[in-house]
Design an enzyme around this catalytic site. Sequence first.
Site, PDB file in Angstrom:
ATOM      1  N   GLU A  58      25.231   4.735 -20.122  1.00  0.00           N
ATOM      2  CA  GLU A  58      25.463   3.135 -20.798  1.00  0.00           C
ATOM      3  C   GLU A  58      25.106   3.525 -22.549  1.00  0.00           C
ATOM      4  O   GLU A  58      23.673   2.948 -22.577  1.00  0.00           O
ATOM      5  CB  GLU A  58      24.031   3.008 -20.381  1.00  0.00           C
ATOM      6  CG  GLU A  58      24.649   2.652 -17.966  1.00  0.00           C
ATOM      7  CD  GLU A  58      23.470   2.027 -17.679  1.00  0.00           C
ATOM      8  OE1 GLU A  58      24.179   0.521 -17.464  1.00  0.00           O
ATOM      9  OE2 GLU A  58      22.166   1.969 -17.880  1.00  0.00           O
ATOM     10  N   GLU A  91      27.041   5.985 -10.813  1.00  0.00           N
ATOM     11  CA  GLU A  91      26.653   5.304  -9.740  1.00  0.00           C
ATOM     12  C   GLU A  91      27.174   4.107  -9.086  1.00  0.00           C
ATOM     13  O   GLU A  91      28.160   3.543  -9.271  1.00  0.00           O
ATOM     14  CB  GLU A  91      25.584   4.052 -11.065  1.00  0.00           C
ATOM     15  CG  GLU A  91      24.728   5.134 -11.333  1.00  0.00           C
ATOM     16  CD  GLU A  91      24.185   4.522 -12.174  1.00  0.00           C
ATOM     17  OE1 GLU A  91      23.758   3.321 -12.596  1.00  0.00           O
ATOM     18  OE2 GLU A  91      23.933   5.098 -13.815  1.00  0.00           O
TER      19      GLU A  91
END
Length: 954
Positions: free
Chosen positions: A448, A526
Amino acid sequence: MIKEQYHNNVNVTRLGTAKPRAYYVPYGTPEEAKLNVRENSSRFKLLSGNKWAFSYFESYLEIPDSITDANTDVSNWNRIFVPSNWQLHGFDKPQYLNARYPFPVDPPNVPKNTPAGVYAIDLTIHDDIDTLEKYIVFEGVDSSMYLYINGEFVGYSQISHQLAEYNITKYLKMGKNRLTVVVPKWCDGTYLECQDKWRMSGIFRDVYLLVRPKGHIEDIEVKTEVAEDYREATVKVFIETAIAEDSIVTLFNSFGEKIETTVFNSDGNAEIKVKDPRMWSAEYPELYTLIIESGDEFITVPVGIRTQKIENGVFKFNGRPIKLKGVNRHDFNTKNGYVCSIEDMKKDLKLMKRHNINAIRTSHYPNDPRFYELCDKYGFYVMCEADFEAHGLGKIVYKQAKRDVREIIHDHIADGEMWEHQITERVALMVENFKNNTSIISWSMGNEAGYGRNVQNAIIATKARDNTRFTHYENIIDTDTGRAMVENQPKCVDTVSRMYPRISWCKDYLDFAEKVNYDKPLVLCEYCHAMGNGPGDLKDYWDLIYSSDRIMGGFVWEWFNHGLYTGKAENGKAKYLYGGDFGEVYHDGNFCCDGLVTPDVKPTNGLKEYKNIIKPFKVESIDIENGIFDITNCYDFSYMSRLEGNWELTRNGEVVASGNIGAIAIPPRKTERVALSYSIPSDGRCYIKISFSSYGNLAVPDGEILGFEQFELPTEQIFTDKMTFGNIDCIEDNRTITIKSDLFEYQYSKTLCAFQSLKANGKTILEKGMKFNLWRAPLDNDLHIKQSWSLLCLKDSCAHERSTKVEKMDGCVVITTDFAMAAPTKFPHYNVTAEWTVFADGKIELHLEAKLGEGLAFTQPDWEVENPVQYTKLRTDYIPKFGLLMEFDKSFENIEYFGYGPFDSYCDRHNASYMGKFSNKVQNEFQQHIKPQENGNHWKTYWAYLHRSDGVGL
């Protein structure tokens, strides 16, 4: 004020540190090397594990320059345990943040008045400092550190979760020496460490001295090559030292037997051939041992022989496609924060093994070096991730500037020239430190933080340094379709990675990847958010993952529930501190309470669910009446003979037959047919449950059940209910209908469209009226959709009668009510017809027909609509619940039921449960979640009996 100010200088990250190298600890004798326990090494001195002098400053600017002097009086300082986080010892407060920074966003600057902690300890040098080199190693310091010895500045380093090693020989003297460490709470590197975790500070991993001879080995690299037929392997060893030709290496097998001893050439290279090598995998973590003797020291390197490659879009390990059944794991201890002991690590890994987990992503930073050694030993596939995440930069600037999140991060971090060195260094240090760990199958650039040339260069440099592992980075591109992901994926990264993709997205990716024969496999870094009462979609994902070798598997978010222990409440239960990005709807204030295990490392029902979905076998019914089943071995390398099978047959929840299948030698990923000898009862609800247990190993106890499958058996007659006829009276007025017999008295409320009281045999069963209901307590994972529910006012929706008619028949009374489920200011959510039939023996039968009303539509919510309350048809994916709500007195404390148990279960989370007859205390059905939410449900319940101790109940 201390003159050194490197923590606010983006161009300085390391000063005075030793050259990066592979992690190892030297030993003084061959015996020490064979044991390979660093605390037993005569060349190793642990400085942590005790209390150091500590002084906390609210501002770095307040630290006096003289504080680093050798004769500074620290007798009145506080004492703090090292390793630890100072926020857990009364200095400052811990803060949980995900996508936020704890200070104003002004990259690369952090506040000049950042708080800081100063550590001091005295150490005594006894041996000859002229002939032996002294190194000090810090395995983890948040956020950065200045090192001083006897008042002299030794060096500076940042990257919180990375080793920093200093050669301190020239700063030491015989006798007592003062070691001082200044730790700022924040540094410019903090912009690259915006990770979903508690933000805490201090020396949180071990600190130790290494005593080494001059001319010692600087670095070691070990690689293995395996012949195509796997009949021979070559262990290649490279050492960096000036005395390579005087160095030797010995290889031992996993039983401690010597295979060969050889010398290094002048370039520092040596090779050892291994015939019929025992290959390392997560299922068989076979480790060889290298012991290198050079000069006056011995170094031990555990070695696993294995291969891996990506071929035609499929990840293959030791020549076979494998599945990563993984979790994301933070370093965490509920009492100690970032500090994880060896026992903590072992506890985690053993619990993972007991729940069929074989892979770990070290989200979002490198772990303690010993953790990788344990993964080598216990057998885990590890995605090692660099200490790099800049989530908060995009999040906050986006909220202020209304610009695209990825664009913001791209401009400032991923593509910003000032950050190029820092990002590349973080990845490079990770690779150098852990390049010899067999368990690591992937280098992850971070998470991210956008995508730009800095990230791209880090990927390219990593592949050039180590092409034996695949590179991973998730935040490259976000697309609505899998096809777009394929078409826009950069060539430099080896895998396609996605967080929380929809099943439809994954299918689209697979279809297109198959069509164009795409060369990169998909990994879900994830997925399946295990927060609160969750996750609820694991089976859907794993049906898809098993359907194609193009999906490597995935890592559930996440392993730990990050609650910090704060003592015990008056009732004796543990109290935990939670936090979150307060003020952000997305995080809802408690984002740290996600995890498959509780803060004290107890399995949640979500972990039990995961265990049975990723179990190492599958069972398929072929001819259930004759007991014919296909059993598939889901291991990648193991025969199923390492498991023992059993079956049991139940009728109405009672075991009526059982048997042993024994150990079946099914090869990996193959299927064989078995016949079980049982007779199906003629009536009742009957089920066959087939389970397999382990013979036991390093982590899993002997006899532990690793999973099960259950099938319903066909019976001639499931249930017969004799119709009871008798006298029954019915009295109606404007508001109620009273139905009586010698056995019962029920009162029906036209307003409620349901019964408002129930009495049987003179005993009151229901005192409050029943209510039709569309609501349940929202889950943590309902965080988006509950906004839609709120706009729809589903919580306030209740029955509004339109008409009621009653008809008395022979032996029964039928009440038919038309009503709307509606809330104030809203059109009806549902138009409902309820037909209640009350029989003479007191049984009540309900038939319900519900049609969608004008005020509800089932489509994906449009979050771009600024004023959705103005629209007639508000939209939602699904409603919380549709049912009949009944409240009972607390004396009704016993529950018996026939349904999915013993764990709470739902339509999308019931694989850890099975169909049976169960009994419990009502209070024990309550499932404790950090944030109160829906819990305690039992899917497919055919009957339930709620009763008092005297038998009165419903």
